[in-house]
Scaffold this motif. Structure first.
Motif, PDB file in Angstrom:
ATOM      1  N   VAL B  13     -94.385  68.178 -15.996  1.00  0.00           N
ATOM      2  CA  VAL B  13     -94.223  67.137 -17.000  1.00  0.00           C
ATOM      3  C   VAL B  13     -95.059  65.939 -16.567  1.00  0.00           C
ATOM      4  CG1 VAL B  13     -92.553  65.669 -18.214  1.00  0.00           C
ATOM      5  CG2 VAL B  13     -91.857  67.942 -17.372  1.00  0.00           C
ATOM      6  N   THR B  14     -95.833  65.365 -17.480  1.00  0.00           N
ATOM      7  CA  THR B  14     -96.600  64.159 -17.168  1.00  0.00           C
ATOM      8  C   THR B  14     -96.145  63.033 -18.085  1.00  0.00           C
ATOM      9  OG1 THR B  14     -98.497  65.506 -16.532  1.00  0.00           O
ATOM     10  CG2 THR B  14     -98.913  63.171 -16.928  1.00  0.00           C
ATOM     11  N   TYR B  15     -95.687  61.942 -17.477  1.00  0.00           N
ATOM     12  CA  TYR B  15     -95.291  60.739 -18.215  1.00  0.00           C
ATOM     13  C   TYR B  15     -96.397  59.688 -18.032  1.00  0.00           C
ATOM     14  CZ  TYR B  15     -90.278  62.010 -18.725  1.00  0.00           C
ATOM     15  OH  TYR B  15     -89.078  62.588 -19.053  1.00  0.00           O
ATOM     16  N   ALA B  16     -97.023  59.264 -19.123  1.00  0.00           N
ATOM     17  CA  ALA B  16     -97.960  58.144 -19.061  1.00  0.00           C
ATOM     18  C   ALA B  16     -97.172  56.858 -19.297  1.00  0.00           C
ATOM     19  CB  ALA B  16     -99.047  58.301 -20.115  1.00  0.00           C
ATOM     20  N   VAL B  17     -97.266  55.920 -18.336  1.00  0.00           N
ATOM     21  CA  VAL B  17     -96.554  54.642 -18.449  1.00  0.00           C
ATOM     22  C   VAL B  17     -97.545  53.512 -18.186  1.00  0.00           C
ATOM     23  CG1 VAL B  17     -94.417  55.731 -17.618  1.00  0.00           C
ATOM     24  CG2 VAL B  17     -95.859  54.475 -16.005  1.00  0.00           C
ATOM     25  N   THR B  18     -97.159  52.305 -18.589  1.00  0.00           N
ATOM     26  CA  THR B  18     -98.029  51.159 -18.327  1.00  0.00           C
ATOM     27  C   THR B  18     -97.961  50.781 -16.850  1.00  0.00           C
ATOM     28  OG1 THR B  18     -97.687  50.425 -20.581  1.00  0.00           O
ATOM     29  CG2 THR B  18     -98.554  48.791 -19.041  1.00  0.00           C
ATOM     30  N   ALA B  19     -96.765  50.684 -16.315  1.00  0.00           N
ATOM     31  CA  ALA B  19     -96.610  50.369 -14.881  1.00  0.00           C
ATOM     32  C   ALA B  19     -95.245  50.861 -14.433  1.00  0.00           C
ATOM     33  CB  ALA B  19     -96.740  48.863 -14.638  1.00  0.00           C
ATOM     34  N   LEU B  20     -95.208  51.586 -13.321  1.00  0.00           N
ATOM     35  CA  LEU B  20     -93.941  52.063 -12.760  1.00  0.00           C
ATOM     36  C   LEU B  20     -93.433  51.025 -11.779  1.00  0.00           C
ATOM     37  CD1 LEU B  20     -91.735  54.160 -12.288  1.00  0.00           C
ATOM     38  CD2 LEU B  20     -93.204  55.249 -10.596  1.00  0.00           C
ATOM     39  N   ARG B  21     -92.420  50.271 -12.198  1.00  0.00           N
ATOM     40  CA  ARG B  21     -91.822  49.274 -11.305  1.00  0.00           C
ATOM     41  C   ARG B  21     -90.414  49.713 -10.956  1.00  0.00           C
ATOM     42  NH1 ARG B  21     -93.934  45.520 -14.902  1.00  0.00           N
ATOM     43  NH2 ARG B  21     -95.977  44.776 -14.227  1.00  0.00           N
ATOM     44  N   PRO B  22     -90.162  50.054  -9.669  1.00  0.00           N
ATOM     45  CA  PRO B  22     -88.810  50.479  -9.284  1.00  0.00           C
ATOM     46  C   PRO B  22     -87.761  49.436  -9.669  1.00  0.00           C
ATOM     47  CG  PRO B  22     -90.352  50.954  -7.523  1.00  0.00           C
ATOM     48  CD  PRO B  22     -91.117  50.149  -8.548  1.00  0.00           C
ATOM     49  N   THR B  24     -86.551  48.995 -12.706  1.00  0.00           N
ATOM     50  CA  THR B  24     -86.648  48.549 -14.109  1.00  0.00           C
ATOM     51  C   THR B  24     -86.519  49.752 -15.048  1.00  0.00           C
ATOM     52  OG1 THR B  24     -89.053  48.820 -14.293  1.00  0.00           O
ATOM     53  CG2 THR B  24     -88.255  46.733 -13.397  1.00  0.00           C
ATOM     54  N   SER B  25     -86.399  49.447 -16.348  1.00  0.00           N
ATOM     55  CA  SER B  25     -86.493  50.477 -17.378  1.00  0.00           C
ATOM     56  C   SER B  25     -87.947  50.550 -17.827  1.00  0.00           C
ATOM     57  CB  SER B  25     -85.612  50.137 -18.573  1.00  0.00           C
ATOM     58  OG  SER B  25     -84.269  50.388 -18.267  1.00  0.00           O
ATOM     59  N   VAL B  26     -88.493  51.744 -17.837  1.00  0.00           N
ATOM     60  CA  VAL B  26     -89.920  51.937 -18.083  1.00  0.00           C
ATOM     61  C   VAL B  26     -90.087  52.808 -19.327  1.00  0.00           C
ATOM     62  CG1 VAL B  26     -92.065  52.831 -17.094  1.00  0.00           C
ATOM     63  CG2 VAL B  26     -90.304  51.860 -15.584  1.00  0.00           C
ATOM     64  N   ARG B  27     -90.784  52.296 -20.337  1.00  0.00           N
ATOM     65  CA  ARG B  27     -91.033  53.092 -21.540  1.00  0.00           C
ATOM     66  C   ARG B  27     -92.144  54.102 -21.258  1.00  0.00           C
ATOM     67  NH1 ARG B  27     -87.961  52.472 -25.537  1.00  0.00           N
ATOM     68  NH2 ARG B  27     -86.733  50.584 -25.419  1.00  0.00           N
ATOM     69  N   VAL B  28     -91.904  55.338 -21.607  1.00  0.00           N
ATOM     70  CA  VAL B  28     -92.908  56.382 -21.447  1.00  0.00           C
ATOM     71  C   VAL B  28     -93.754  56.401 -22.719  1.00  0.00           C
ATOM     72  CG1 VAL B  28     -93.257  58.854 -21.151  1.00  0.00           C
ATOM     73  CG2 VAL B  28     -91.387  57.700 -19.941  1.00  0.00           C
ATOM     74  N   ARG B  29     -95.068  56.205 -22.562  1.00  0.00           N
ATOM     75  CA  ARG B  29     -95.935  56.127 -23.746  1.00  0.00           C
ATOM     76  C   ARG B  29     -96.228  57.504 -24.311  1.00  0.00           C
ATOM     77  NH1 ARG B  29    -100.699  54.460 -22.672  1.00  0.00           N
ATOM     78  NH2 ARG B  29    -100.539  54.045 -20.448  1.00  0.00           N
ATOM     79  N   SER B  30     -96.445  58.478 -23.440  1.00  0.00           N
ATOM     80  CA  SER B  30     -96.662  59.837 -23.936  1.00  0.00           C
ATOM     81  C   SER B  30     -96.122  60.828 -22.918  1.00  0.00           C
ATOM     82  CB  SER B  30     -98.145  60.097 -24.204  1.00  0.00           C
ATOM     83  OG  SER B  30     -98.838  60.211 -22.978  1.00  0.00           O
ATOM     84  N   VAL B  93     -95.426  60.649 -12.907  1.00  0.00           N
ATOM     85  CA  VAL B  93     -95.406  59.377 -13.628  1.00  0.00           C
ATOM     86  C   VAL B  93     -96.732  58.684 -13.324  1.00  0.00           C
ATOM     87  CG1 VAL B  93     -94.145  57.235 -14.028  1.00  0.00           C
ATOM     88  CG2 VAL B  93     -92.907  59.290 -13.285  1.00  0.00           C
ATOM     89  N   VAL B  94     -97.569  58.580 -14.335  1.00  0.00           N
ATOM     90  CA  VAL B  94     -98.942  58.123 -14.127  1.00  0.00           C
ATOM     91  C   VAL B  94     -99.119  56.751 -14.765  1.00  0.00           C
ATOM     92  CG1 VAL B  94    -101.373  58.651 -14.556  1.00  0.00           C
ATOM     93  CG2 VAL B  94     -99.747  60.513 -14.134  1.00  0.00           C
ATOM     94  N   ASP B  95     -99.463  55.745 -13.948  1.00  0.00           N
ATOM     95  CA  ASP B  95     -99.832  54.442 -14.508  1.00  0.00           C
ATOM     96  C   ASP B  95    -101.267  54.125 -14.109  1.00  0.00           C
ATOM     97  OD1 ASP B  95     -99.750  53.436 -11.898  1.00  0.00           O
ATOM     98  OD2 ASP B  95     -97.852  52.386 -12.171  1.00  0.00           O
ATOM     99  N   ALA B  96    -101.707  52.909 -14.344  1.00  0.00           N
ATOM    100  CA  ALA B  96    -103.106  52.568 -14.119  1.00  0.00           C
ATOM    101  C   ALA B  96    -103.481  52.724 -12.648  1.00  0.00           C
ATOM    102  CB  ALA B  96    -103.375  51.139 -14.592  1.00  0.00           C
ATOM    103  N   ASP B  97    -102.515  52.512 -11.737  1.00  0.00           N
ATOM    104  CA  ASP B  97    -102.820  52.492 -10.308  1.00  0.00           C
ATOM    105  C   ASP B  97    -102.582  53.828  -9.613  1.00  0.00           C
ATOM    106  OD1 ASP B  97    -103.431  49.779 -10.423  1.00  0.00           O
ATOM    107  OD2 ASP B  97    -101.319  49.227 -10.194  1.00  0.00           O
ATOM    108  N   ASP B  98    -101.502  54.501  -9.989  1.00  0.00           N
ATOM    109  CA  ASP B  98    -100.966  55.559  -9.151  1.00  0.00           C
ATOM    110  C   ASP B  98    -100.432  56.709  -9.978  1.00  0.00           C
ATOM    111  OD1 ASP B  98    -101.067  54.540  -6.483  1.00  0.00           O
ATOM    112  OD2 ASP B  98     -99.430  53.161  -6.974  1.00  0.00           O
TER     113      ASP B  98
END
Lengths: 309, 309
Positions: B13-22, B24-30, B93-98
Motif C-alpha cells: 500500500v502506498t499513501y501519498a501525503v503532504t508531510a508525515l508529522r508524528p 498528528t492526523s495526516v490526510r492521505v492524498r492518494s 507513507v511517502v511525502d516530499a522528503d521521505d
C-alpha cells in the motif's frame, strides 16, 4: 429499533510500533482492525446496552468486507449498500510517545449507488423508532443528503437526531430535523456565534432553531449540556469528571439520547441518560463502547435544570 | 511455465501525503494498492516479458483477496492456497522528503495449511520448467521449508532457483538447490566470509557449494555478477549504470535467470539476460516491472568473462 445512519464509515486500523521514525522501515508489533465511523459507534453502544439497533450506509472494497465482518462478529445489526469504491481506512500508528493517524480519502458514490442507498434507507426507516444521522458526507452524494434522508424518515413516520456540522448541517436544516445534536465548537463554527458562555450557546441554539431545527442539544464538555426543546430550555451539570479517552463520547451521547427518545422519556431524563453514556464512554479507551457502571451511576447523579423562558 | 514461489506475499500500500508529522492526523492524498512480495515481482516481470509464469503461496484475509484480485486484473497467473491468517500489508507513507514503511507481521500458517500448500505445489511443479523460490519464510512453516519444496520439485523433474538468505538458505542447502541466487551482502552474512572483493565473493560461493548448492550466482551491484557453475566460473561487467529505484532489481534478475534457463541458454547468456533485466528494473520506479528497451540494450552489451579454474 434505532436506525444509525453512517454515510462515511471507516475501517479503523491500529498499528502498535516501538517508535515511528519518518524515513525508516518500522516493524508493526500488532495490528487491530475494527469497524469505525460515528454511526457505527452509535449502533455499537446501543447494542452493548441491549437496545436493538441497525447501522446503515454505503460500504465497498475489502475494507467494507472487513467492516461488515467485524459488525457480524460483534453481533451488531447492519444493512450496508454495496458500492464500487473502497470504504476508507484510518490507520493509527501508536508508539510510546504519540498516536499518528493516517486518514484515507473516502470513496465517491455514483448517483445509482446513492439512489440504491436511499431506497434501502426508506424501507428501514419504516421499522425505526428513532433514526440517528452522524458524521461527514462522502463524495458523490448531494450537499443536502441529510435533508433528503430526513424527508424520507418523516414520510415513514419516524424522528431524526442529526449530529453533523458545517454545510452538511446547514443544508439539512430546511428539512426540519427533530433534534440537532452538536458540540459547542461545531455550533460556533456553523452559526458564527461565540459559544464560550451559556448565553452564547443558547443564542447559537436559537439560530439553529430559526434555520429549521425543531430541538437542539449542544454539548459543552465539562460544562454539561444546553438544550432548546419544545418542553423548554434545559442545562445539565455533569455528575463528575471521568479520566480517559473522549473519542467516541459524542457518539455515546447520541446513542443515549436515541435510546431515551425511543423509550418515551421526557427531556430531563433524555439529557441524564445521554450525558451519562457520554461520560461512560470516556472511561473506555475504545470508541463505540461504554462502562455500564459509570453509565448507571451518572444517569442517577447528573443534574438537569429547567431554565426560565 | 515458470513457477514462482512466494511464501510471504504482501499487499503493498502506498499513501501519498503532504508531510508525515508524528503525533498528528495526516490526510492521505492518494492510495495505491498492489500485489507485492519477491515471488510476485518475479512472476510479474516474467508476465510482462511474455514468459508464462504462475505465482504460488499462501494468502488470506482481505489483503489476500486484494492481492489475488490485483494479479487477476494484471493478467498474472496465480494459484494461492487459502489460509485463515491475513496476508501482511506494507504501508509506505511517502511525502516530499521521505518514505516511511510500516511492515505488518505476516500470518502464521497452521500445519494443515502448510501441508495443503505443499500438495498444491507438488502438482504445479510437474508443469514447471523452472521453479523460483524467493524471500523470507512466514511463521508456522518448518525451518527447512525451502528444502522440502526443493525435494518435491526435484521429484517432479524440475530445477530450482533459490533466492533467500540466513537460516532459511542454510537449511535448504542440504536439499541441493540447482541455483542459489544471492547478493554479496546476504552472502557475507550467511557464510561469514567478507565479500568486498572478487576473491571473497568466489570464496563465499565455494562455501555455499560445499554446503550443498549446485551452482551459485552472487550479485554485486555496480560490480556485476560472480557465478560458480558446472560450466566454470564467470564474472560479468554491467553494460552501464541506470538511474532509478533498485527495489525489485534482484527479483527481475531472478526472473531473467529463470527465463534464460527455461529457454535452454548457457551460463554466459543466462547472466547477460538476468543482469539486463535487473538493470531494466532500476529504470522503472515500481517493483515487478522493467523497461523493455533497457533490457534489450543491456542484454546485448553486458560482458561476461569466463575465469580460469
Amino acid at each position: 429499533m434505532i436506525l444509525a445512519v453512517c454515510l462515511n464509515p471507516a475501517l479503523d486500523v491500529t498499528y502498535a510500533v516501538t517508535a515511528l521514525r519518518p524515513g525508516t522501515s518500522v516493524r508493526v508489533r500488532s495490528v487491530q482492525r475494527r469497524a469505525g465511523g460515528k454511526g457505527v459507534n452509535v449502533a455499537s453502544v446501543l447494542h452493548q446496552q441491549g437496545v436493538a439497533a441497525i447501522v446503515t450506509g454505503p460500504a465497498g472494497g475489502s475494507a467494507g468486507t472487513d467492516l461488515t465482518a467485524g459488525l457480524d462478529s460483534a453481533g451488531i445489526g447492519h444493512r450496508f449498500t454495496p458500492i464500487a469504491g473502497a470504504t476508507r481506512q484510518t490507520v493509527a500508528v501508536v508508539d510510546a510517545d504519540d498516536a499518528t493517524v493516517l486518514l484515507e480519502p473516502g470513496p465517491v458514490l455514483t448517483n445509482a449507488e446513492w439512489t440504491a442507498f436511499t431506497t434501502s434507507f426508506a424501507d428501514l426507516a419504516h421499522e425505526a423508532d428513532v433514526v440517528t444521522m452522524s458524521g461527514s458526507l462522502p463524495g458523490g452524494v448531494p450537499g443536502d443528503a441529510y435533508g433528503r434522508l430526513i424527508g424520507l424518515a418523516h414520510a415513514a413516520g419516524t424522528r431524526v437526531i442529526l449530529d453533523c456540522d458545517g454545510s452538511a448541517l446547514i443544508e439539512a436544516l430546511h428539512d426540519a430535523p427533530d433534534v440537532v445534536k452538536i458540540n459547542e465548537h461545531e455550533a460556533a463554527s456553523t452559526t458564527g456565534i461565540e459559544t464560550d458562555s451559556a448565553e452564547g450557546v443558547f443564542a447559537a441554539a436559537e439560530e439553529l432553531h430559526a434555520l429549521g431545527a425543531k430541538e437542539i442539544v449542544i454539548t459543552r464538555g465539562a460544562h454539561g449540556v444546553a438544550a432548546r426543546t419544545g418542553q423548554g430550555r434545559f442545562a445539565s451539570t455533569p455528575a463528575g469528571t471521568v479520566d480517559g479517552n473522549p473519542t467516541g463520547a459524542g457518539d455515546a451521547f447520541t446513542a443515549g439520547l436515541a435510546a431515551a427518545m425511543a423509550a418515551g422519556l421526557d427531556w430531563p431524563a433524555r439529557l441524564r441518560r445521554a450525558s451519562a453514556w457520554a461520560a461512560a464512554a470516556v472511561a473506555i479507551p475504545t470508541a463505540g463502547a461504554i462502562d455500564p457502571g459509570v453509565a448507571t451511576d451518572h444517569e442517577t447523579r447528573t443534574i438537569v435544570q429547567e431554565l426560565p423562558a
